[in-house]
Design an enzyme around this catalytic site. Structure first.
Site, mmCIF file in Angstrom:
data_model
loop_
_atom_site.group_PDB
_atom_site.id
_atom_site.type_symbol
_atom_site.label_atom_id
_atom_site.label_comp_id
_atom_site.label_asym_id
_atom_site.label_seq_id
_atom_site.Cartn_x
_atom_site.Cartn_y
_atom_site.Cartn_z
ATOM 1 N N SER A 97 -7.756 9.440 -8.644
ATOM 2 C CA SER A 97 -8.271 8.161 -8.169
ATOM 3 C C SER A 97 -7.783 7.910 -6.753
ATOM 4 O O SER A 97 -6.775 8.470 -6.313
ATOM 5 C CB SER A 97 -7.767 7.040 -9.086
ATOM 6 O OG SER A 97 -7.985 5.765 -8.525
ATOM 7 N N TYR B 107 0.636 3.522 -12.177
ATOM 8 C CA TYR B 107 -0.689 4.137 -12.163
ATOM 9 C C TYR B 107 -0.828 5.082 -10.966
ATOM 10 O O TYR B 107 -1.269 6.231 -11.120
ATOM 11 C CB TYR B 107 -1.754 3.046 -12.106
ATOM 12 C CG TYR B 107 -3.166 3.556 -11.938
ATOM 13 C CD1 TYR B 107 -3.782 4.278 -12.943
ATOM 14 C CD2 TYR B 107 -3.890 3.291 -10.769
ATOM 15 C CE1 TYR B 107 -5.089 4.740 -12.798
ATOM 16 C CE2 TYR B 107 -5.188 3.739 -10.619
ATOM 17 C CZ TYR B 107 -5.786 4.469 -11.632
ATOM 18 O OH TYR B 107 -7.073 4.923 -11.478
#
Length: 342
Positions: free
Chosen positions: A160, A186
């Site tokens: 990501s 994350y």
């Protein structure tokens, strides 16, 4: 991989390309794929695209009933039980697959969590690092004999833009001695996805296994955003005031079909023959971010709906990739032996 390989090649595709368009006219009969996270979001669309082209697709699932409902009506798909935070279930899933004697041509590590509160697995490992990275590291290691058997396999790690949030903090990857921050957790795991692809490609290319990492784009409504509030998603620019996803591929705001395209491109495109270890976005190799320090300081680049493209230098650092490989072997107690079975 050297840094100069991290450059776009002019694939002819773009942000609005769908997985179906990548596969147009492709016959995948005889190809076997395993796709984690294959029953929701971009993982589901990746399964749908590969299966519709004739590939046999196996989807590991923690919730097999939910997976069965999501995948109902799609031909060429099987479901197996696996939980990425449970190392025993990973071993069991892989052992069952290896027992079939099938080669594995494509492994797409697409499952993931984002912005979750602090949760630890039974080993005490933080859930983003455990689910997004360590579980996939162990799965890939256990499936290695089948990947080698394919004599031309590809492994795709779905990362990501969130890798900008944090490098891997090797001194404390599991937030034992530092304050927990869900977006840093994350981001660290997404950096780990990129570094893993880099390290795996370096070790696997002589065995015929190439690895890639991808940024699929920002796709609302997939379930990945379940831990984010309505206000956070709206402030990020990914939903409107009524809660509907905002679609604008030019701003990396995509449908799930568009989000699946880069994974499919990395898994199959002949344009990537002889290449590997690269981070890709919008169905092309992404550029290296210039002036990374300024990007790190820019709070706008931390937004979920960020327009920022490219890969940060900390995520394609070969020394960090090797260090992560060693740490992952240590934490999983899995010796990932390249060139032969474990």
């Amino acid at each position: 991989m050297t840094v100069n390989q991290q450059q776009p090649i002019g694939s002819g595709f773009g942000a609005s390309t769908t997985a179906e368009e990548i596969l147009h006219g492709t016959n995948l009969s005889g190809v076997t794929a395993i796709i984690t996270g294959g029953y929701s979001g971009i993982g589901l669309e990746t399964v749908r695209a590969l299966a519709s082209a004739g590939a046999e697709v196996l989807v590991p699932a923690r919730d097999t009933a939910r997976a069965g409902a999501a995948l109902a009506g799609i031909d060429n798909v099987r479901i197996g039980r696996m939980d990425l935070m449970d190392p025993y279930s990973i071993d069991d899933f892989a052992a069952l697959f290896l027992a079939t004697g099938q080669p594995l041509h494509i492994l797409i590590n697409s499952a993931g969590i984002m912005a979750a509160p602090l949760v630890r697995d039974k080993r005490g490992y933080e859930s983003h690092f455990s689910t997004n990275h360590l579980g996939h590291f162990q799965l890939t290691a256990r499936l290695w004999p089948a990947l080698r058997q394919a004599e031309g396999a590809r492994v795709v790690s779905v990362s990501s833009w969130g890798h900008r949030q944090s490098p891997v903090i090797f001194e404390d990857p599991n937030f034992v001695h530092r304050s927990y921050d869900r977006m840093s957790a994350y981001g660290q795991s997404k950096t780990a996805n990129i570094l893993f692809a880099l390290a795996l490609d370096k070790r696997g290319r002589d065995e015929g296994v190439r690895a890639f990492s991808v940024h699929p784009g920002s796709i609302a409504g997939t379930g990945l955003e379940e831990h984010l509030s309505f206000q956070e998603l709206q402030a990020a620019g990914v939903i409107d005031g009524a809660g509907n996803p905002i679609l604008d591929p030019s701003r990396n705001l995509k449908t799930a079909q568009q989000g699946a395209a880069t994974s499919v491109w990395c898994a199959l495109s002949p344009q990537l023959e002889g290449r590997g270890g690269v981070y890709c976005e919008n169905c092309d190799i992404a550029p290296l971010v210039e002036n990374a320090e300024a990007v790190t300081r820019n709070e706008a680049a931390r937004r979920i709906g960020s327009l920022a493209l490219g890969v940060m230098p900390h995520a394609v650092d070969p020394e960090a990739a090797d260090r992560l490989w060693s740490l992952s072997e240590q934490l999983t107690n899995v010796e990932f032996t390249i060139g032969g079975e474990e």
